[in-house]
Design an enzyme around this catalytic site. Structure first.
Site, PDB file in Angstrom:
ATOM      1  N   GLU A   1      -6.021  10.097  -5.310  1.00  0.00           N
ATOM      2  CA  GLU A   1      -6.408   8.739  -5.697  1.00  0.00           C
ATOM      3  C   GLU A   1      -7.534   8.797  -6.710  1.00  0.00           C
ATOM      4  O   GLU A   1      -8.510   9.542  -6.527  1.00  0.00           O
ATOM      5  CB  GLU A   1      -6.858   7.969  -4.459  1.00  0.00           C
ATOM      6  CG  GLU A   1      -7.391   6.569  -4.740  1.00  0.00           C
ATOM      7  CD  GLU A   1      -7.926   5.917  -3.476  1.00  0.00           C
ATOM      8  OE1 GLU A   1      -7.106   5.498  -2.639  1.00  0.00           O
ATOM      9  OE2 GLU A   1      -9.165   5.852  -3.330  1.00  0.00           O
TER      10      GLU A   1
ATOM     11  N   LYS B   1      -0.421   1.431   6.597  1.00  0.00           N
ATOM     12  CA  LYS B   1      -0.926   0.214   7.226  1.00  0.00           C
ATOM     13  C   LYS B   1       0.259  -0.482   7.896  1.00  0.00           C
ATOM     14  O   LYS B   1       0.956  -1.306   7.297  1.00  0.00           O
ATOM     15  CB  LYS B   1      -1.606  -0.690   6.198  1.00  0.00           C
ATOM     16  CG  LYS B   1      -2.888  -0.083   5.632  1.00  0.00           C
ATOM     17  CD  LYS B   1      -3.516  -1.008   4.611  1.00  0.00           C
ATOM     18  CE  LYS B   1      -4.775  -0.378   4.026  1.00  0.00           C
ATOM     19  NZ  LYS B   1      -5.402  -1.245   2.990  1.00  0.00           N
TER      20      LYS B   1
ATOM     21  N   ASP C   1      -5.943   3.375  -8.372  1.00  0.00           N
ATOM     22  CA  ASP C   1      -6.421   2.373  -7.427  1.00  0.00           C
ATOM     23  C   ASP C   1      -7.141   1.228  -8.120  1.00  0.00           C
ATOM     24  O   ASP C   1      -8.107   1.437  -8.868  1.00  0.00           O
ATOM     25  CB  ASP C   1      -7.368   3.036  -6.417  1.00  0.00           C
ATOM     26  CG  ASP C   1      -7.726   2.108  -5.276  1.00  0.00           C
ATOM     27  OD1 ASP C   1      -6.833   1.401  -4.790  1.00  0.00           O
ATOM     28  OD2 ASP C   1      -8.906   2.100  -4.867  1.00  0.00           O
TER      29      ASP C   1
ATOM     30  N   LYS D   1      -8.068  10.950  -0.945  1.00  0.00           N
ATOM     31  CA  LYS D   1      -8.647   9.653  -1.256  1.00  0.00           C
ATOM     32  C   LYS D   1     -10.111   9.801  -1.660  1.00  0.00           C
ATOM     33  O   LYS D   1     -10.655  10.909  -1.679  1.00  0.00           O
ATOM     34  CB  LYS D   1      -8.467   8.718  -0.060  1.00  0.00           C
ATOM     35  CG  LYS D   1      -6.987   8.445   0.247  1.00  0.00           C
ATOM     36  CD  LYS D   1      -6.793   7.503   1.406  1.00  0.00           C
ATOM     37  CE  LYS D   1      -7.193   6.087   1.064  1.00  0.00           C
ATOM     38  NZ  LYS D   1      -6.312   5.469   0.045  1.00  0.00           N
TER      39      LYS D   1
ATOM     40  N   ARG E   1      13.882 -12.138  24.758  1.00  0.00           N
ATOM     41  CA  ARG E   1      12.679 -12.138  23.931  1.00  0.00           C
ATOM     42  C   ARG E   1      12.418 -10.795  23.271  1.00  0.00           C
ATOM     43  O   ARG E   1      12.067 -10.732  22.087  1.00  0.00           O
ATOM     44  CB  ARG E   1      11.472 -12.566  24.775  1.00  0.00           C
ATOM     45  CG  ARG E   1      10.119 -12.574  24.048  1.00  0.00           C
ATOM     46  CD  ARG E   1      10.173 -13.165  22.660  1.00  0.00           C
ATOM     47  NE  ARG E   1      10.808 -14.469  22.608  1.00  0.00           N
ATOM     48  CZ  ARG E   1      11.346 -15.009  21.528  1.00  0.00           C
ATOM     49  NH1 ARG E   1      11.388 -14.334  20.392  1.00  0.00           N
ATOM     50  NH2 ARG E   1      11.894 -16.205  21.558  1.00  0.00           N
TER      51      ARG E   1
END
Length: 302
Positions: free
Chosen positions: A204, A142, A225, A174, A107
């Site tokens: 950004e 992410k 963005d 950001k 597994r």
């Protein structure tokens, strides 16, 4: 002359840590009690890992490590390599040895192989959509906790590129950084003053006005963005005008500001985004939403 592009490599030490942690999680405190209860210690077996659908293989060495760590007596024969494209019924690996060990490692080996092959396969679908353009699809931070390095490895196998690996290898300013700092250009200049000469600085922006302000501070890259195709095309034109280069020299120049598009990126939209002329298109979908590649392990001799 175009340089040869070699397949990515996953460091051996990274493989050991990832696989050991997964085996400890699965085997727990008493080991594989189902196998211990039903399979005699002296039994041996041979099994094949086969792809049940079309895709790109990734994670062979993690699968190999799973069997080796459980039992060094298991023989693992790779029948495909990471980066290979496979179809239904394609054999990926053959394992043979103590039957208990094969079943106990199965597994964990399949989990790594199916997940990473899924990431590589899904990335390949995105890359194919924009192969006619200059743009490249790139992953983000992410990622599943603990699996970032191996997921980013799978992205490269699928034809994508890697964004930063963490908060420490590049500067990405950001919207919240800008809000606290007080302005786009001010944030870029502060980053330039802080960063070492090998550290890239990206910022950004949400509007073309912010982009124009950012260009005055000379970042290495600008992340556009959630901009629509028309706005992205205008951003490319603004960047070209700012560079002072004609169109041919603009695309050939290595020192121009790179443009990265992000937001609302999926298989239905990435082609249109790429055709605007941006350099990179970042999406979390290739790591966070990739379906696993269906791979099975079937005992052939027992």
């Amino acid at each position: 002359m175009t340089a040869e592009i070699f397949r990515p490599v996953l460091p051996v030490l990274m493989i050991e840590d990832q696989v050991k942690a997964a085996l400890v999680e699965d085997l727990g405190r008493a080991g594989d009690i189902t196998t211990y209860a039903t399979i005699a210690p002296e039994r041996v077996a041979t099994a094949e890992m086969n792809s049940r659908e079309e895709g790109v293989v990734a994670g062979i060495e993690l699968a190999r490590a799973a069997f080796r760590i459980v039992d060094p007596a298991v023989v693992f024969e790779a029948m495909a390599a990471d980066g290979d494209r496979v179809g239904p019924g394609t054999p990926i690996a053959r394992v043979s040895g103590p039957a208990r060990s094969l079943l106990s490692a199965e597994r964990v080996a399949l989990n790594f192989l199916m997940h990473l092959s899924g990431v590589a396969s899904y990335t390949a679908r995105f890359a194919a959509e924009i192969a006619h353009t200059r743009a490249r699809v790139t992953c983000t931070r992410k990622t599943l906790p603990g699996l970032r390095a191996v997921e980013k490895y799978a992205v490269r196998l699928g034809g994508g590129s890697n964004h930063r690996f963490g908060l420490d290898d590049a500067i990405l300013i950001k919207d919240n950084h800008i809000a606290v700092c007080g302005g786009v250009a001010e944030a870029v200049r502060a980053a330039r003053a802080y960063a070492g000469h090998l550290v890239k600085v990206e910022v950004e922006v949400d509007t073309l006005e912010q982009m124009r302000e950012a260009l005055t501070a000379e970042p290495d890259a600008i992340l556009l963005d959630n901009m629509g195709p028309d706005t992205l095309r205008e951003a490319v034109a603004i960047n070209r005008d700012h560079s002072g280069l004609d169109e041919a020299r603009y695309w050939a120049a290595g020192r121009r500001v790179m443009l990265e598009a992000s937001g609302n990126v999926n298989l239905s939209t990435i082609r249109v985004i790429a055709e605007t002329g941006v350099d990179y298109i970042s999406t979390s979908k290739i790591t966070m939403a990739a379906p696993t590649l269906d791979i099975g392990l079937d005992v052939t001799i027992a």
